[in-house]
Design a protein around this motif. Structure first.
Motif, PDB file in Angstrom:
ATOM      1  N   UNK B 133      47.118  46.840  33.248  1.00  0.00           N
ATOM      2  CA  UNK B 133      45.709  46.533  33.490  1.00  0.00           C
ATOM      3  C   UNK B 133      45.441  45.108  33.029  1.00  0.00           C
ATOM      4  N   UNK B 134      45.086  44.275  33.985  1.00  0.00           N
ATOM      5  CA  UNK B 134      44.847  42.867  33.669  1.00  0.00           C
ATOM      6  C   UNK B 134      43.570  42.400  34.343  1.00  0.00           C
ATOM      7  N   UNK B 135      42.881  41.479  33.670  1.00  0.00           N
ATOM      8  CA  UNK B 135      41.661  40.906  34.237  1.00  0.00           C
ATOM      9  C   UNK B 135      41.801  39.391  34.183  1.00  0.00           C
ATOM     10  N   UNK B 136      41.589  38.755  35.300  1.00  0.00           N
ATOM     11  CA  UNK B 136      41.673  37.292  35.389  1.00  0.00           C
ATOM     12  C   UNK B 136      42.979  36.773  34.785  1.00  0.00           C
ATOM     13  N   UNK B 137      44.053  37.507  35.020  1.00  0.00           N
ATOM     14  CA  UNK B 137      45.359  37.033  34.577  1.00  0.00           C
ATOM     15  C   UNK B 137      45.686  37.333  33.126  1.00  0.00           C
ATOM     16  N   UNK B 138      44.786  37.999  32.422  1.00  0.00           N
ATOM     17  CA  UNK B 138      45.056  38.328  31.022  1.00  0.00           C
ATOM     18  C   UNK B 138      45.182  39.836  30.845  1.00  0.00           C
ATOM     19  N   UNK B 139      46.051  40.244  29.953  1.00  0.00           N
ATOM     20  CA  UNK B 139      46.177  41.686  29.708  1.00  0.00           C
ATOM     21  C   UNK B 139      44.968  42.174  28.914  1.00  0.00           C
ATOM     22  N   UNK B 140      44.699  43.458  29.012  1.00  0.00           N
ATOM     23  CA  UNK B 140      43.598  44.061  28.267  1.00  0.00           C
ATOM     24  C   UNK B 140      43.768  43.839  26.770  1.00  0.00           C
ATOM     25  N   UNK B 141      45.010  43.927  26.313  1.00  0.00           N
ATOM     26  CA  UNK B 141      45.270  43.736  24.882  1.00  0.00           C
ATOM     27  C   UNK B 141      44.764  42.367  24.436  1.00  0.00           C
ATOM     28  N   UNK B 142      45.104  41.335  25.225  1.00  0.00           N
ATOM     29  CA  UNK B 142      44.708  39.975  24.863  1.00  0.00           C
ATOM     30  C   UNK B 142      43.198  39.790  24.938  1.00  0.00           C
ATOM     31  N   UNK B 143      42.607  40.316  26.019  1.00  0.00           N
ATOM     32  CA  UNK B 143      41.156  40.153  26.178  1.00  0.00           C
ATOM     33  C   UNK B 143      40.421  40.817  25.022  1.00  0.00           C
TER      34      UNK B 143
END
Ligand code: SF4
Lengths: 219, 352, 145
Positions: B133-143
């Motif tokens: 699951x990624x948003x705008x190229x970032x993983x959920x963990x990072x976001x």
């Protein structure tokens, strides 16, 4: 995994495994160990062994109070907690549900207040049994660690069950898990201690009956 | 910027008087089982508060929580919460998209450093570097990590965010985890439910606004006001449970008479939630009142409780095989031991 | 489809008296004592008590009907009534759909929500002044023309 999932899943599974193994293991030893043949002829008028055995099983179910009344307490108290346990195990709706999920059969349950009363009486009766055991010099002398462990693992599910329905442990999930775990301990201990009498009691009574009958003892 | 105004000022510009605050807080105190005497102080606090910046992150979820949130019951009274908060980032509700949306999030984080609330719905996949699951190229963990860094508190709404929920259910192919695993010691509130009762979400946020602090929580970080009692404890069918009157199927006489649903699988006793009192859809009903069982959608592992229509005490693991195998082993070992003993005895008698 | 749904009310919801009304009346009497002696107001959240409809009727009866009835229109309707027992107010807040959002018994000379809030008064004054100023300006403009 939370405690409840653990108790209902792996813990219960493990305990049932140990229980089934232990019970069949002990019964197999008992039944497969060759016995020395009794070569004596049966006494005159002796009944056929199976009938004599069966009769003894039923005869011993009837309470027999000693003329001096010395066994009054142990006899009555013994009946009280055995019957109490039966009412709770086979009459309480959740227990019936567990049995149904394992064996596929169910029967009508008793109202909760009956179970609450039976629970209270059974706990009191078990405590009385322990007091008797500790205060009677003879009983105390012949008691072993097995007796005390067997007593403890029997009363534990009753107490945790009471705490569960009485909401003495919160939340319910934890209380239920603790109750199941106490039952797990009971299951694991049962085959290896004196509680094994649940399976052996009728076998040994039948055998005693057959033996005494063969010897012509008047029962 | 409107954010500098207090909520009291903001609302009165819109022609909403301070009485509305009083009424709202009377309602809030009542739903949260707080002393009604606290309502005026709450109203005072709320009126003096600034509009609360809220960043709503959606991860592995179904948007049911948002659907529930926007259906807080009364279009006038409960809707006030949408005036009290400034929803600066929310995939489903915001107008902006793409770069502009991400920019809005970063801007709000910058402007409201240490003060904004992060609401999360959905669990976070951690397997294979979190690529599921990624948003705008970032993983959920990072976001999640970067968004909560300067947050005042994190509110995990829905069972997926609170306890892992459906993505976490066996066999959990994405390595999903609950938000609690990833927030470190940031203040965390869990509002589980699938979806959560809307009043539990809005009430909790309003409580933070009015008091400037988190409401009282239990050991699973759930607000006690909404999760302090089980469905079973507040169930109107409880007297049938006590009397041993159970529906045996969903269409039998017992079901028609409204008897307890325990035997057809009700998980009410292990379900800590507010459905039985707050109810759903403006107090209309809740599952048990509609004739269905409660399946404890707000509890950890609710998906893996052995089956929605299996009664609570039912076994959750297969027992037959275990019992059969161990019994066979018992017989074999026992019989073996007995025979060995017999043999030995024979040998012994031969020798002597 | 609708014939599949049993619309009969669940059996145990038939109204019965639990004795709660009596307990609430006693509590109100004590709150009145406090109000008279110290001036401190009291409040009871009826929503938090598992009262049946019959209990509610008993409570209403016990307090009697009073002289003041106020309807508010604040984020949905509210009704505030003084009961026949002076100083005891029955406060009912509703959402727009008519569902009760809060129901309270207030023991006070007047429920606070009826008083104009100082902030609202200030806001009202500002708006009035702005209006007057605007009117004044337009007035001069008209004159100048
Ligand atoms: S329907 Fe469910 S929650 Fe209600 S009393 Fe029965 S078991 Fe408990």
């Amino acid at each position: 995994m939370d405690l409840l999932s653990f108790a209902r899943g792996p813990a219960l599974q493990f305990a049932i495994g140990v229980f089934c193994f232990g019970v069949t293991w002990r019964l197999a030893i008992l039944l497969f160990t060759p016995q020395a043949r009794d070569l004596t002829p049966a006494r005159k008028g002796a009944l056929p062994s199976p009938i004599a055995g069966g009769r003894e099983v039923f005869r011993r179910m009837w309470p027999e109070i000693h003329p001096t009344g010395s066994n009054m307490f142990t006899t009555i108290n013994g009946y009280v907690f055995h019957l109490g346990l039966a009412v709770i195990v086979f009459g309480f709706a959740p227990h019936i549900q567990l049995i149904k999920s394992i064996f596929g059969t169910a029967w009508p349950s008793l109202p909760n207040f009956v179970i609450h009363i039976a629970g209270g009486v059974t706990i009191a009766s078990l405590i009385a049994a322990l007091v008797k055991r500790l205060t009677s010099p003879v009983l105390r002398l012949i008691s072993t660690l097995d007796d005390y462990i067997s007593w403890a693992v029997t009363i534990a599910p009753l107490i945790t069950g009471y705490m569960l329905v009485g909401r003495l442990i919160q939340p319910y999930n934890t209380a239920l898990a603790v109750h199941i775990l106490s039952f797990v301990v009971l299951l694991i201990w049962l085959p290896f201690g004196k509680l094994m009498h649940a399976f052996i009691v009728f076998i040994s009574r039948a055998r005693t009956g057959a033996y005494l009958n063969h010897r012509g003892a008047q029962l | 910027m409107t954010k500098d105004r207090t909520l009291g000022e903001h609302m009165s510009r819109r022609g909403i008087s301070r009485r509305a605050f009083g009424k709202y807080c009377a309602y809030l105190a009542s739903t949260m089982a707080l002393s009604p005497k606290m309502a005026p102080a709450m109203a005072q606090g709320l009126a003096a508060a600034r509009r609360q910046a809220v960043i709503w992150l959606s991860f592995q979820e179904c948007t049911g929580c948002t659907e529930s949130f926007t259906r807080s019951y009364s279009p006038t009274l409960e809707d006030l919460i949408f005036d009290f908060i400034s929803l600066d980032y929310h995939h489903t509700l915001q107008a902006a998209s793409g770069e502009a949306a991400e920019l809005a999030r970063e801007q709000s984080m910058e402007e409201n450093k240490g003060k904004y609330i992060v609401v999360v719905d959905g669990s976070v996949p951690t397997k294979d570097g979190g690529v599921y699951s990624m948003i705008a190229g970032h993983t959920n963990v990072d976001i999640l990590a970067s968004t909560i860094e300067n947050a005042f508190a994190v509110v995990a709404v829905g069972t997926c965010a609170a306890f892992g929920g459906l993505p976490y259910a066996k066999p959990n192919p994405t390595g999903a985890v609950a938000i609690s695993e990833l927030v470190g010691n940031k203040p965390l509130i869990n509002i589980p439910g699938c979806p959560p009762v809307p009043e539990a979400m809005t009430g909790t946020i309003a409580h933070i606004l009015a008091f400037g602090s988190l409401p009282e929580l239990d050991d699973k970080h759930r607000p006690l006001a909404f999760f302090g009692e089980s469905i079973h404890d507040r169930c109107y069918r409880r007297s049938f449970y006590e009397r041993g009157l159970f529906a045996k199927s969903f269409d039998d006489e017992g079901a028609r008479k409204g008897w307890c649903l325990y035997e057809v699988g009700c998980k009410g006793p292990i379900a800590y939630n507010t459905c039985a009192t707050t109810k759903w859809n403006g107090g209309t009903s809740f599952p048990i009142q509609s004739g269905h069982t409660c399946f404890a959608c707000g509890s950890p592992n609710f998906w893996d409780q052995g089956g929605f229509y299996k009664s609570l005490p039912s076994r959750t693991s297969s027992i037959g095989t275990v019992a059969g195998a161990t019994a066979a082993a018992g017989v074999a070992l026992g019989a073996g031991a007995a025979l060995i003993a017999a043999n030995r005895k024979k040998q012994y008698s031969k020798e002597t | 489809m609708s014939n599949l749904i049993d619309r009969r009310a669940p059996e145990n919801t038939t109204p019965f008296v639990t004795g709660l009304a009596d307990a609430v009346l006693r509590e109100i009497a004590e709150l009145l004592d406090t109000l008279i002696e110290t001036g401190e107001t009291g409040i009871i959240d009826l929503h938090s008590l598992p009262m049946t409809d019959a209990d509610r009727d008993m409570l209403k009866e016990g307090l009697g009907e009073g002289e003041v009835r106020v309807d508010l229109d604040v984020a949905g309707p509210s009704r505030i009534e003084e009961t026949g027992t002076a100083g005891v107010w029955w406060v009912r807040h509703e959402g727009a759909d008519g569902r009760i959002a809060a129901e309270l018994i207030e023991v006070t000379r007047i429920p606070e929500i009826l008083l104009s809030h100082p902030d609202d008064i200030r806001e009202g004054r500002t708006r009035l002044r702005e209006h007057l100023d605007e009117a004044g300006e337009t007035g001069t403009e008209e004159l100048a023309e």
